[in-house]
Design a protein around this motif. Structure first.
Motif, mmCIF file in Angstrom:
data_model
loop_
_atom_site.group_PDB
_atom_site.id
_atom_site.type_symbol
_atom_site.label_atom_id
_atom_site.label_comp_id
_atom_site.label_asym_id
_atom_site.label_seq_id
_atom_site.Cartn_x
_atom_site.Cartn_y
_atom_site.Cartn_z
ATOM 1 N N ALA A 85 -94.086 -10.848 -55.660
ATOM 2 C CA ALA A 85 -95.046 -9.983 -56.341
ATOM 3 C C ALA A 85 -94.468 -8.608 -56.645
ATOM 4 C CB ALA A 85 -96.309 -9.830 -55.482
ATOM 5 N N HIS A 86 -93.317 -8.288 -56.059
ATOM 6 C CA HIS A 86 -92.636 -7.041 -56.416
ATOM 7 C C HIS A 86 -91.979 -7.244 -57.781
ATOM 8 C CE1 HIS A 86 -89.796 -3.730 -56.437
ATOM 9 N NE2 HIS A 86 -90.392 -3.218 -55.366
ATOM 10 N N ASP B 9 -81.087 -2.654 -55.083
ATOM 11 C CA ASP B 9 -81.946 -1.475 -55.018
ATOM 12 C C ASP B 9 -82.449 -1.288 -53.584
ATOM 13 O OD1 ASP B 9 -84.825 -0.297 -55.036
ATOM 14 O OD2 ASP B 9 -83.988 0.323 -56.959
ATOM 15 N N PRO B 10 -82.245 -0.120 -52.974
ATOM 16 C CA PRO B 10 -82.620 0.070 -51.566
ATOM 17 C C PRO B 10 -84.099 -0.192 -51.286
ATOM 18 C CG PRO B 10 -81.216 1.865 -52.325
ATOM 19 C CD PRO B 10 -81.575 1.071 -53.531
ATOM 20 N N GLY B 11 -84.963 0.237 -52.197
ATOM 21 C CA GLY B 11 -86.392 0.007 -51.992
ATOM 22 C C GLY B 11 -86.753 -1.466 -52.038
ATOM 23 N N VAL B 12 -86.099 -2.216 -52.901
ATOM 24 C CA VAL B 12 -86.343 -3.650 -53.009
ATOM 25 C C VAL B 12 -85.926 -4.359 -51.723
ATOM 26 C CG1 VAL B 12 -85.582 -5.750 -54.182
ATOM 27 C CG2 VAL B 12 -86.191 -3.738 -55.522
ATOM 28 N N ARG B 13 -84.753 -4.030 -51.214
ATOM 29 C CA ARG B 13 -84.253 -4.675 -49.997
ATOM 30 C C ARG B 13 -85.128 -4.323 -48.795
ATOM 31 N NH1 ARG B 13 -78.607 -6.157 -50.181
ATOM 32 N NH2 ARG B 13 -78.065 -4.925 -48.344
ATOM 33 N N ALA B 14 -85.613 -3.098 -48.748
ATOM 34 C CA ALA B 14 -86.510 -2.712 -47.659
ATOM 35 C C ALA B 14 -87.807 -3.519 -47.711
ATOM 36 C CB ALA B 14 -86.810 -1.218 -47.726
ATOM 37 N N TRP B 15 -88.298 -3.790 -48.918
ATOM 38 C CA TRP B 15 -89.548 -4.544 -49.048
ATOM 39 C C TRP B 15 -89.373 -5.989 -48.569
ATOM 40 C CZ3 TRP B 15 -94.387 -4.237 -48.778
ATOM 41 C CH2 TRP B 15 -95.222 -5.244 -49.259
ATOM 42 N N GLY C 225 -76.520 -2.540 -43.956
ATOM 43 C CA GLY C 225 -75.879 -1.346 -44.494
ATOM 44 C C GLY C 225 -76.778 -0.523 -45.379
ATOM 45 N N ASP C 226 -78.087 -0.763 -45.326
ATOM 46 C CA ASP C 226 -79.012 -0.040 -46.197
ATOM 47 C C ASP C 226 -79.370 1.333 -45.630
ATOM 48 O OD1 ASP C 226 -79.075 -2.026 -48.076
ATOM 49 O OD2 ASP C 226 -80.829 -3.011 -47.258
ATOM 50 N N GLU C 227 -79.905 2.168 -46.493
ATOM 51 C CA GLU C 227 -80.284 3.521 -46.103
ATOM 52 C C GLU C 227 -81.384 3.471 -45.052
ATOM 53 O OE1 GLU C 227 -81.383 5.600 -49.632
ATOM 54 O OE2 GLU C 227 -79.666 4.855 -50.768
ATOM 55 N N SER C 228 -81.222 4.254 -44.006
ATOM 56 C CA SER C 228 -82.176 4.209 -42.889
ATOM 57 C C SER C 228 -83.555 4.702 -43.277
ATOM 58 C CB SER C 228 -81.632 5.035 -41.718
ATOM 59 O OG SER C 228 -81.437 6.387 -42.107
ATOM 60 N N GLY C 229 -83.665 5.554 -44.284
ATOM 61 C CA GLY C 229 -84.967 6.115 -44.641
ATOM 62 C C GLY C 229 -85.854 5.198 -45.454
ATOM 63 N N GLN C 230 -85.347 4.035 -45.889
ATOM 64 C CA GLN C 230 -86.164 3.164 -46.723
ATOM 65 C C GLN C 230 -87.290 2.497 -45.934
ATOM 66 O OE1 GLN C 230 -86.081 2.835 -50.031
ATOM 67 N NE2 GLN C 230 -84.490 4.405 -50.075
ATOM 68 N N LEU C 231 -87.032 2.129 -44.689
ATOM 69 C CA LEU C 231 -88.092 1.630 -43.812
ATOM 70 C C LEU C 231 -88.533 2.780 -42.910
ATOM 71 C CD1 LEU C 231 -87.052 -1.951 -42.604
ATOM 72 C CD2 LEU C 231 -88.984 -1.333 -44.058
ATOM 73 N N PHE D 10 -95.023 2.694 -40.817
ATOM 74 C CA PHE D 10 -94.788 1.462 -41.566
ATOM 75 C C PHE D 10 -96.080 0.944 -42.179
ATOM 76 C CE2 PHE D 10 -95.156 -3.148 -41.725
ATOM 77 C CZ PHE D 10 -94.117 -3.470 -42.589
ATOM 78 N N TRP D 11 -97.176 0.952 -41.433
ATOM 79 C CA TRP D 11 -98.416 0.391 -41.971
ATOM 80 C C TRP D 11 -98.912 1.190 -43.176
ATOM 81 C CZ3 TRP D 11 -98.513 -4.264 -40.858
ATOM 82 C CH2 TRP D 11 -98.217 -4.753 -39.591
ATOM 83 N N SER D 12 -98.696 2.508 -43.150
ATOM 84 C CA SER D 12 -99.061 3.317 -44.317
ATOM 85 C C SER D 12 -98.182 2.947 -45.511
ATOM 86 C CB SER D 12 -98.903 4.802 -43.995
ATOM 87 O OG SER D 12 -99.780 5.184 -42.949
ATOM 88 N N TYR D 13 -96.885 2.774 -45.251
ATOM 89 C CA TYR D 13 -95.956 2.354 -46.313
ATOM 90 C C TYR D 13 -96.354 0.986 -46.860
ATOM 91 C CZ TYR D 13 -91.789 -0.420 -47.606
ATOM 92 O OH TYR D 13 -90.923 -1.295 -48.204
ATOM 93 N N TYR D 14 -96.672 0.060 -45.973
ATOM 94 C CA TYR D 14 -97.022 -1.298 -46.395
ATOM 95 C C TYR D 14 -98.286 -1.287 -47.261
ATOM 96 C CZ TYR D 14 -98.384 -6.203 -46.120
ATOM 97 O OH TYR D 14 -98.762 -7.481 -46.437
ATOM 98 N N ASP D 15 -99.307 -0.556 -46.824
ATOM 99 C CA ASP D 15 -100.553 -0.489 -47.598
ATOM 100 C C ASP D 15 -100.310 0.123 -48.977
ATOM 101 O OD1 ASP D 15 -101.941 -1.615 -45.502
ATOM 102 O OD2 ASP D 15 -102.666 0.295 -44.710
#
Length: 469
Positions: free
Chosen positions: A30-31, A98-104, A144-150, A157-162
């Motif tokens: 869905a992303h 994309d870092p945001g995609v991998r974090a998702w 090896g992804d950026e630590s700030g993405q998650l 995390f729950w705020s990010y997920y929502d």
């Protein structure tokens, strides 16, 4: 963080993952970027069992105790994802790195693990959820992804997920295929391909049920925005399914090991594995029972279609079963890239060997495109392929066979021995494959590969490798 003693390890063989993985895949699809990449590059529609087993093996390597294995798998995944970039049907760019995609992707796995426990009536205690989140963040870091993405904390995390669910996710084509097409057309795993009627009946019942269960388990805000209908009683069906899967955990140890199930799904009919022979014997008994039932209740006479010559498949079948790996009805570079990806995974190649194999397949694609793309649209249709009835054994295909031989010949002795043969084909070495020789020589290997890829002949080792689901 990893291996025995970790929270993830305690859940690894949990049968509830069968439902949770479908749910996580839907949320990933869905992303918009992931959905675009799946439509253009993935084999999840035509080869779902292969995709499932490869995903399982990757998680096993990443969450195992061996740091070297984890580092090698992370490097492999990064090389794979670096090749997945392009533009979707709406001309929006996608990039699997994309870092945001991998974090998702990591976020959906973690959240679905927590949700599967909650929906089955045995929620993880807060301390276990915290521990599991730390482990998934470590998994994300190992890539090896950026630590700030998650987010650094579970509360964040729950705020990010929502926010992702409410603002970023869409009703993508890939998501709709998984929910409403994949299970309706799910091909039988290799060991059940000889029982089409039984598989079709089971799929007709189970497919819609899995779709309804998955929709009911998705976050309510996303269901509303995506316009996903929740069928009457779907919530009860979902809870019953998760509860039943949860109770299966109490079966005797070893009955539902994920490794055993994945291996069974990947077994080919020609495998020398004792389990394959056992299942084949069961198949024969079921076929005889089906024949007896048809004898007792005869159907109206229908003439049998003309059988093809033994070992032969038509050009249309070859295009559908072998060349069109993504199932979109066309032969494009992603189809051949999917073949290369599977071969690289089977052989566990390092970067130089993997690059050589991809380059060989890229040269073959250019050769095919030049010979078969008559309308110049950058792809080869099934009609273009069938009309040309080509002999595909051009120089680039021969070079591909030679590069594949070099990759499979780990010790470089110009022969493929039993262990190297099994690594590629996941089946025992058959002496008759190499006529009078106990070793698979370069010439015989190249000949067999060309016979399969250009002669459109069925092949005991190559069909499970490139054609089966």
């Amino acid at each position: 963080m990893f291996g025995p003693g970790s929270q993830f390890h305690e859940l690894f063989d949990d049968p509830r993952w069968a439902l949770a993985m479908v749910r996580a895949t839907v949320l990933e699809a869905a992303h918009p970027q992931i959905g675009g990449a799946l439509i253009d590059n993935s084999t999840f529609v035509t080869h779902p069992w292969r995709r499932l087993r490869n995903t399982f093996l990757s998680l096993q390597r990443m969450f195992g105790a061996d740091d070297q294995v984890r580092a090698k798998e992370a490097a492999r995944l990064n090389r794979l994802h670096a090749r997945l970039k392009g533009r979707d049907a709406s001309d929006r760019p996608y990039d699997a790195m994309d870092p945001g995609v991998r974090a998702w992707v990591v976020a959906t796995l973690f959240e679905s693990a927590v949700t599967m426990c909650r929906l089955s009536g045995s929620p993880l205690p807060p301390s276990a959820v915290e521990r599991l989140y730390v482990e998934f963040r470590a998994y994300h870091a190992a890539l090896g992804d950026e630590s700030g993405q998650l987010p650094p904390t579970l509360a964040a995390f729950w705020s990010y997920y929502d926010r992702m669910v409410e603002e970023e996710l869409e009703s993508t084509e890939a998501m709709r295929i998984i929910l409403y097409k994949l299970f309706d057309h799910l091909p039988a795993p290799p060991l059940l391909q000889g029982l089409p009627t039984l598989w079709a009946i089971g799929r007709a019942v189970v497919g819609p049920a899995i779709g309804a269960i998955t929709v009911a388990s998705l976050p309510e805000p996303f269901r509303r925005r995506a316009g996903l209908p929740e069928l009457l009683g779907a919530g009860t069906l979902m809870q019953g399914a998760y509860l039943t899967a949860g109770l299966a955990r109490f079966l005797p140890e070893g009955w539902l090991r994920a490794q055993t199930i994945a291996d069974l799904l990947a077994l080919s009919p020609g495998s020398d594995d004792p389990r394959a022979r056992t299942v084949q014997a069961l198949q024969e008994r079921m076929k005889r029972a089906g024949a007896l039932l048809r004898l007792i209740t005869p159907a109206p006479f229908q003439p049998e279609p003309a059988a093809p010559e033994p070992g032969q498949r038509s050009a249309e079948e070859f295009f559908r079963d072998v060349l069109d790996q993504t199932g979109d009805g066309y032969l494009t570079w992603p189809d051949l890239a999917a073949m290369a990806r599977e071969l690289c995974g089977r052989l566990d190649l390092d970067e130089p060997a993997e690059t050589r194999l991809y380059a060989a397949f890229a040269d073959w694609w250019r050769e095919l495109q030049t010979a078969l793309d008559t309308d110049g649209d950058g792809r080869v249709s099934a009609a273009e392929y069938a009309a040309a009835a080509p002999s595909l054994a051009g120089p680039a295909l021969i070079r591909t066979a030679e590069v594949l031989f070099d990759a499979a010949d780990k010790d470089g002795n110009q022969h493929i021995d039993a262990a190297e043969y099994r690594a590629l084909f996941r089946t025992g070495f058959h002496r008759d494959t190499t006529t009078d020789s106990a070793l698979y020589t370069r010439g015989v290997f190249v000949r067999d590969f060309l016979s399969f890829m250009s002669g459109r002949r069925h092949s005991t080792p190559y069909d499970p490798l490139l054609a089966d689901a």
